[in-house]
Design an enzyme around this catalytic site. Structure first.
Site, PDB file in Angstrom:
ATOM      1  N   ILE A  78     -22.202   1.112   2.578  1.00 46.37           N
ATOM      2  CA  ILE A  78     -23.364   0.266   2.263  1.00 46.37           C
ATOM      3  C   ILE A  78     -23.045  -0.852   1.887  1.00 46.37           C
ATOM      4  O   ILE A  78     -22.275  -1.143   0.745  1.00 46.37           O
ATOM      5  CB  ILE A  78     -24.257   0.883   1.438  1.00 46.37           C
ATOM      6  N   HIS A 128     -25.009  -3.382  -0.367  1.00 45.60           N
ATOM      7  CA  HIS A 128     -26.054  -3.174  -1.306  1.00 45.60           C
ATOM      8  C   HIS A 128     -26.545  -4.456  -1.351  1.00 45.60           C
ATOM      9  O   HIS A 128     -25.959  -5.440  -1.580  1.00 45.60           O
ATOM     10  CB  HIS A 128     -25.660  -2.602  -2.568  1.00 45.60           C
ATOM     11  N   GLU A 147       0.732  -1.155  -0.132  1.00 43.61           N
ATOM     12  CA  GLU A 147      -0.086  -0.061  -0.094  1.00 43.61           C
ATOM     13  C   GLU A 147       0.838   1.255   0.259  1.00 43.61           C
ATOM     14  O   GLU A 147       1.896   1.271   0.822  1.00 43.61           O
ATOM     15  CB  GLU A 147      -0.814   0.005   1.288  1.00 43.61           C
ATOM     16  N   CYS A 203     -16.456  11.748  23.772  1.00 48.14           N
ATOM     17  CA  CYS A 203     -17.449  11.637  22.954  1.00 48.14           C
ATOM     18  C   CYS A 203     -17.792  10.277  22.627  1.00 48.14           C
ATOM     19  O   CYS A 203     -18.963   9.863  22.377  1.00 48.14           O
ATOM     20  CB  CYS A 203     -17.378  12.653  21.539  1.00 48.14           C
ATOM     21  N   CYS A 226     -17.324  16.447  19.061  1.00 52.13           N
ATOM     22  CA  CYS A 226     -16.285  17.430  19.392  1.00 52.13           C
ATOM     23  C   CYS A 226     -15.166  17.399  18.375  1.00 52.13           C
ATOM     24  O   CYS A 226     -14.204  18.219  18.289  1.00 52.13           O
ATOM     25  CB  CYS A 226     -15.609  17.651  20.800  1.00 52.13           C
TER      26      CYS A 226
END
Lengths: 417, 118, 487
Positions: free
Chosen positions: C51, C53, C35, C404, C437
């Site tokens: 998603i 599908h 990579e 958070c 945040c």
């Protein structure tokens, strides 16, 4: 199951609000108080606010943020009844006042409290919340994060900065960065006026020849790895950017000082009703929320201009929690505040009948020579500005309980251009 | 002619200061406090400097301030001197970190603390 | 310089490369995945709609249709094995008019032709009952219960971590610069040491055309299609249960309202061809997405926005995925033009390529000790009892760093050991800094933790690789030292 401890009072947050509330509650005789703080040290945001200007109202002398916090730390030391738990995060608060915490030292602990004071403070609005287009490089900081990196950690976060937002934090960071040799190319303000104190405009910007662009905003962020420049444009009367009149400012750092949001995720878990005007819980004259035995004070209740007011209001909440634990408050008759002309918010939102109540009022727009009416009481206000709290203590004789509410309004003022 | 924004109160009067033969001619101030402010700003402006100093072997910085306001003209020099300081703990709030900063006669004092080993 | 010798080299650490390397790690093979970015999933795979599908949209007979329907079927078991964030929440395609109802019927037929199961048309009332926050203007819907949502980068991390656990090698920061065909394979020049591989799979995403061209295969013509997405606060969790699609346009599936596995609501994407690979978001994008999303869910408020991002999809000119041995060499397999539904199809693409590899003549023997499982600690998803036990065992899980999203120091340490080297690497593996945040409170702490765990000074910690360093050094230390030296 969980390790559960029964205590009289849990104070959530060890910043100025939580410290003042805990101290006041202890002074009013509460036996077992637990003060919970998620950071390693008490003081909340104060230790990083190294500038002066604190304490003029509360201590009648001018202090820096760390000094202001230190005063309360000394008070806390004198109150052995207050158990301070740092590096302890509250994960849940239930309406029946169970407070679940986690920490490396104790793992998961549940406190069953007879009363709770919410004092979690506020957080800064991030870039996404104001939807600035452009790339997502390194070098975009909220003013508070930058202040922490600079003043606490001692890092150099950039070399050339643009600041968006001219509230006091933005102004103070402009001076602070400049003194550290970081070039501040501009402070931009969306509104046609600065939301900061005049004193800060003069001493943080004018002293250092930092340009302030009113009615301007950032329309795009550029740069792949690191911020390379920002596009800036003036805005029209509807605050929409006039991109064709825009220009670019090269910088490696964009500082956002675009508003504070009370941190009420835990309050909502506890079933507390919030006021959309403040973003904080609806409270009464005793700073009790809509859930019995749960109080809220400081910036979690509403964003304050000065920490002195946080301390004063939190002391009221601390004493009220003590009174609640003695069975002295509860079932009080109260009237809701009704916001009239040019009133954005009023705290407390519920005025207990027969109780002199200091109000924190915020206007929607600037005007001059207005009359502030609160129930049947009134006072003259020469200057009204959305950036500055309007103080008024409503007296028992100002309100008429038959009316069912207390109207607050500004009347007869002159609005500038 | 110089224009100043008065910082005494939220009104923020724009004060105009002209040099006259017998001193300064000050106008635009709504109240006498503005007059005093403008005169001091024009003759001997002063500021408190707040900053941080490096702590030897520590991860956090130590906040400091000039104990009183110093001449505005000395702020940069005072800042340069402050940048060169490294302190070792323990330090208490109010402790003098450097005497007579920038020759102002005013000391630089700690506004935070470094806990000691003891 | 020593040479890395492998059986199969997979170029590209996106979801296709990751799914493939994991599939190949079932066999007795020497494998390496390269990579060019600092981390896997940092390209197209980190910035998309997430998603899974159902397969109703794709044209029957295409690879897209075949592999997305198969991929969708593979997801539940894959998620159980690899513990990534996936939920089969179902999808609903909605109609805004009577004419559109006719289109929905066509879509049902299309889906059935593709082998999508359990499709049904539902009335306006039924739609209101199952998704009460949808616009009252909508007149009906197509329900596809097999559709799901996945955190795409979490999937990539899960796949690569499992592949590495099963013996595959992962080389990040490794860009392929040239490929030379040899007698029994290929000699591959990179910015680090060279690699000799018997077989190469080109899963280089946007760069698939360039990589193919390195062996003289100029048949892969790709362009980039950009999609912007906007993310809302987790407090909107439950606003919609299912992924909500309008009827598709010619180029895309339209502007969707997507509940993420993490509980946010996401809207988007735009779909515009772009010439440069710039990842900015724009006012125009927002102005296209927000009104369209509001037509589906009218209560969405801009004040609940927390962030926005954009991603690029590699689109082939044929309109279908290009998955086949190169015209130049049967031992160089292209997996290119993997646009939507590429995320869904990825596990099936991996199976498909394994078959192509078998056909190429490379012997594949199943490993005796393949471990299909991977697990991670996600404090937030545990019940209090399990949290308490975990913290007792390892106090680092009790120290919350990201308030958070409730991410502990223990999880951040785990993320570094799982391969994160940057702030974004930590964020995508743990969610720290991804909440409301947006890292305001936790960024300084994560810089410290990364610095300690990696043994690097804080100024070398970057957002997502070289050039995105967060700090310029110490405020004082260095300068004070310099000044002393001068004096």
């Amino acid at each position: 199951m969980l390790n559960t401890k029964a205590v009289d009072l849990v104070v959530v947050g060890g910043g100025p609000a939580g410290m003042a509330a805990a101290v006041a509650a202890a002074e009013a005789g509460v036996e077992e108080i637990v003060l919970l703080e998620r950071q390693a040290k008490l003081g909340g945001i104060l230790p990083q606010c190294i500038h002066n200007g604190f304490g003029l109202r509360y201590f009648k002398e001018e202090l820096t943020g760390p000094e202001y916090a230190y005063r309360f730390m000394l008070e806390l030391k004198k109150k052995p009844r207050i158990q301070v738990k740092t590096e302890t995060m509250v994960v849940t608060i239930t309406p029946d006042r169970q407070v679940v915490t986690t920490s490396a030292a104790e793992g998961l602990v549940c406190y069953q409290a007879r009363a709770v004071i919410l004092a979690m403070g506020c957080r800064e609005r991030p870039r996404g919340a104001i939807n600035i287009p452009g790339t997502r490089p390194a070098g975009i900081y909220t003013a508070g994060s930058l202040q922490y990196l600079l003043n606490i950690e001692g890092f150099l976060p950039g070399r050339t900065a643009v600041i968006l937002g001219s509230g006091d934090i933005g102004l103070i960071m402009a001076r602070r960065l400049t003194l550290e040799g970081i070039r501040v190319r501009a402070v931009l303000e969306l509104m046609p006026y600065s939301n900061g104190l005049n004193r800060n405009v003069v001493q943080c910007l004018e002293d250092f020849n930092i340009p302030l662009y009113l009615s301007h905003t950032v329309t795009a962020i550029h740069g792949q790895g690191r911020v390379e420049k920002v596009s800036v444009a003036p805005v029209d009367a509807d605050l929409q950017p006039l991109v064709e009149k825009g220009f670019d400012l090269a910088c490696d750092t964009l500082v956002l000082s675009v508003g504070l949001i009370p941190e009420n995720e835990l309050s909502l878990q506890a079933g507390v009703e919030l006021d959309p005007a403040t973003g904080g819980p609806v409270v009464d004259s005793f700073y009790q929320t809509t859930v019995e035995g749960i109080f809220a004070c400081g910036n979690v209740a509403h964003v304050h201009d000065v920490v002195d007011d946080v301390s004063a209001e939190s002391a009221i909440a601390g004493r009220a929690a003590a009174a609640y634990l003695r069975g002295e408050i509860g079932g009080n008759r109260w009237l809701p505040v009704k916001a009239g002309r040019n009133i954005r918010s009023v705290v407390p939102q519920r005025i207990v009948v027969g109780q002199a109540t200091p109000l924190y009022i915020r206007a929607r727009f600037p005007e001059k020579n207005a009359q502030l009416n609160v129930g049947h009481g009134h006072s003259k206000r020469r200057i009204v500005s959305p950036g500055e709290t309007i103080y008024y203590t409503v007296k028992p004789e100002d309100i008429c309980s038959q009316e069912g509410f207390v109207r607050v309004g500004l009347e007869g003022g002159k609005v500038d251009d | 002619m110089t224009e100043l924004t008065c910082i005494v109160c939220p009104v923020g009067c724009r004060i105009r200061v002209d040099r006259a033969e017998n001193g300064l001619k000050i106008s635009g101030n709504d109240c006498p406090r503005g007059l005093t402010y403008a005169r001091e700003e024009m003759t001997a402006p002063k500021r408190i400097l707040t900053a941080v100093v490096e702590v030897a072997g520590g991860e956090s910085m130590l906040p400091v301030k000039t104990k009183e306001a110093i001449a505005k003209a000395k702020i940069w020099l005072a800042m340069q001197e402050t940048k060169a300081i490294t302190v070792s703990g323990p330090v208490t709030v109010g402790q003098v970190i450097k005497d007579n900063v920038a020759g102002s006669g005013v000391p630089l004092v700690a506004t935070g603390m470094i806990p000691g080993d003891a | 310089m020593s040479i890395t010798e492998v059986d199969v080299l997979v170029i590209g650490g996106g979801v296709v490369g990751a799914a493939l390397i994991r599939e190949l790690s079932r066999y007795e093979l020497d494998l390496v995945l390269v990579e060019k970015e600092v981390d896997v999933s940092f390209g197209t795979s980190k910035a998309n709609s997430g998603i899974v599908h159902s397969g109703v949209h794709d044209r029957p007979g295409t690879l897209k249709a075949q592999l997305s329907v198969r991929g969708c079927q593979l997801f539940p078991e894959l998620a159980a094995e690899l513990d990534f964030l996936y939920k089969q929440n179902g999808a609903v395609v909605v109609a805004r008019s009577r004419e559109e109802l006719v289109e929905l019927e066509k879509l049902v037929e299309n889906g059935r032709a593709n082998g999508v199961k359990d499709l049904s048309l539902i009335s306006r009332e039924e739609l209101r009952r199952i998704e009460p926050n949808l616009s009252a203007e909508l007149v009906g819907g197509l329900l596809a219960p097999s559709g799901g949502i996945v955190v795409p980068f979490d999937l990539v991390f899960a796949l690569t971590e499992n592949a590495v656990a099963n013996g595959a090698k992962l080389m990040v920061n490794t860009e392929v610069l040239g490929i030379k065909e040899e007698k029994d394979g290929f000699f591959v020049r990179t910015n680090h040491r060279p690699i000799r591989a018997k077989l190469i799979v080109n899963a280089a995403g946007l760069y698939g055309g360039e990589v193919a061209a390195m062996i003289g295969d100029h048949s892969i013509q790709l362009y980039a299609r950009k999609g912007e997405e906007y993310l809302f606060d987790r407090k909107l969790e439950g606003l919609v249960q299912r992924t909500v699609f309008p009827l598709p346009s010619k180029v895309s599936k339209g502007i969707l309202v997507i509940p993420t596995v993490d509980g946010n609501i996401m809207i988007g994407p735009t779909a515009h061809r772009v010439e440069d690979y710039d990842l900015s978001t724009s006012l125009a994008g927002w102005n296209e997405i927000f009104p369209a999303a509001r037509k589906l869910v009218p209560t969405l408020q801009p004040t609940d926005l927390i962030t926005a991002f954009s991603g690029l999809r590699a689109v082939g000119t044929s309109g279908d995925f290009i998955i086949a041995p190169s015209i130049i060499s049967p031992r160089f397999i292209n997996a290119a033009g993997i646009e939507s539904p590429g995320l869904t199809a990825a596990p099936a693409i991996a199976e498909y390529i394994v078959e192509l590899i078998k056909d190429s003549g490379l012997p594949l023997a199943r490993k005796q000790k393949f471990n299909p499982r991977r697990t991670v600690v996600r404090l937030r998803d545990l019940d209090p009892q399990a949290q308490a036990e975990l913290m007792q065992k390892d106090p680092a899980y009790g120290q919350i760093v990201c308030r958070c999203e409730m991410v502990s120091a223990g999880e951040i340490r785990d993320a570094v050991r799982r391969g994160a080297t940057t702030l974004d690497g930590i964020k995508l593996r743990t969610r720290s800094g991804m909440g409301r945040c947006q890292g305001g409170f936790c960024t300084p702490k994560i810089i410290r933790l990364l610095s300690n765990e990696l043994g690097l000074p804080p100024e070398q910690i970057s957002k997502n690789g070289p050039g995105s360093e967060l700090l310029f050094g110490r405020l004082r230390g260095d300068r004070a030292k310099e000044e002393k030296q001068h004096a």
